[in-house]
Design a protein around this motif. Sequence first.
Motif, short mmCIF file in Angstrom:
data_model
loop_
_atom_site.label_atom_id
_atom_site.label_comp_id
_atom_site.label_asym_id
_atom_site.label_seq_id
_atom_site.Cartn_x
_atom_site.Cartn_y
_atom_site.Cartn_z
N LEU A 1 0.87 -1.18 0.15
CA LEU A 1 -0.02 0.12 -0.14
C LEU A 1 1.03 1.22 0.04
CD1 LEU A 1 -2.72 -1.03 2.60
CD2 LEU A 1 -2.80 -1.08 -0.03
N ASP A 2 0.40 2.19 -0.71
CA ASP A 2 1.10 3.54 -0.75
C ASP A 2 1.13 4.31 0.52
OD1 ASP A 2 2.13 6.21 -1.21
OD2 ASP A 2 0.81 6.44 -2.95
N HIS A 3 2.28 4.43 1.26
CA HIS A 3 2.43 5.21 2.49
C HIS A 3 2.11 6.52 2.56
CE1 HIS A 3 6.29 6.22 0.91
NE2 HIS A 3 6.12 7.26 1.80
N GLU A 4 1.73 7.13 1.40
CA GLU A 4 1.38 8.56 1.35
C GLU A 4 -0.05 8.80 1.53
OE1 GLU A 4 3.49 10.99 -1.04
OE2 GLU A 4 5.45 10.38 -0.38
N LYS A 5 -0.81 7.66 1.03
CA LYS A 5 -2.22 7.85 0.93
C LYS A 5 -3.03 7.11 2.00
CE LYS A 5 -5.78 5.92 -2.28
NZ LYS A 5 -6.21 5.05 -3.27
N ARG A 6 -4.27 7.65 2.41
CA ARG A 6 -4.95 7.19 3.47
C ARG A 6 -6.05 6.10 3.03
NH1 ARG A 6 -4.34 9.97 8.11
NH2 ARG A 6 -6.37 9.44 9.14
N TYR A 7 -6.27 5.13 3.72
CA TYR A 7 -7.06 4.01 3.40
C TYR A 7 -8.22 3.80 4.73
CZ TYR A 7 -3.43 2.66 0.04
OH TYR A 7 -2.49 2.80 -1.15
N THR A 8 -9.32 3.11 4.23
CA THR A 8 -10.19 2.90 5.19
C THR A 8 -10.21 1.24 5.33
OG1 THR A 8 -11.72 4.70 4.42
CG2 THR A 8 -12.65 2.63 5.68
N ARG B 1 -2.92 5.52 7.53
CA ARG B 1 -1.84 5.38 6.65
C ARG B 1 -1.00 4.23 7.21
NH1 ARG B 1 -0.30 11.23 6.94
NH2 ARG B 1 1.11 10.58 8.43
N ASP C 1 -9.76 5.26 9.12
CA ASP C 1 -9.02 5.74 8.14
C ASP C 1 -7.40 5.83 8.84
OD1 ASP C 1 -11.17 5.61 6.65
OD2 ASP C 1 -11.44 7.84 7.12
N ASP D 1 -9.65 -4.07 3.83
CA ASP D 1 -9.96 -2.89 3.34
C ASP D 1 -11.27 -2.59 3.12
OD1 ASP D 1 -10.59 -4.05 1.07
OD2 ASP D 1 -8.85 -3.56 -0.18
#
Length: 81
Positions: A8-15, A78, A76, A43
């Motif tokens: 997963l992209d460490h700069e993007k927030r995920y739920t 990172r 949510d 996710d």
Amino acid sequence: MRKKLQELDHEKRYTFTGFVERPGKKRENNYWKPTLLLTNLKDIDGNKITDHVCINYIKGFRKLGLLTKGGKVQFDGRVLL
């Protein structure tokens, strides 16, 4: 199983969703910081990300009151590895 988490992209927030297993603590800079062990982390689309993860027991979780084993949480965040 952590491979999906690392991708997963460490700069993007995920739920994410997961189930409370137990509270814990970790030592950081000579003091103890509260943590929360979650299992079956998924996710927002229901894809399994990892079987367990230990996260910081942040103010947002503490506001929910007593979190008991088996309780489902959604949050949510990172990924910081």
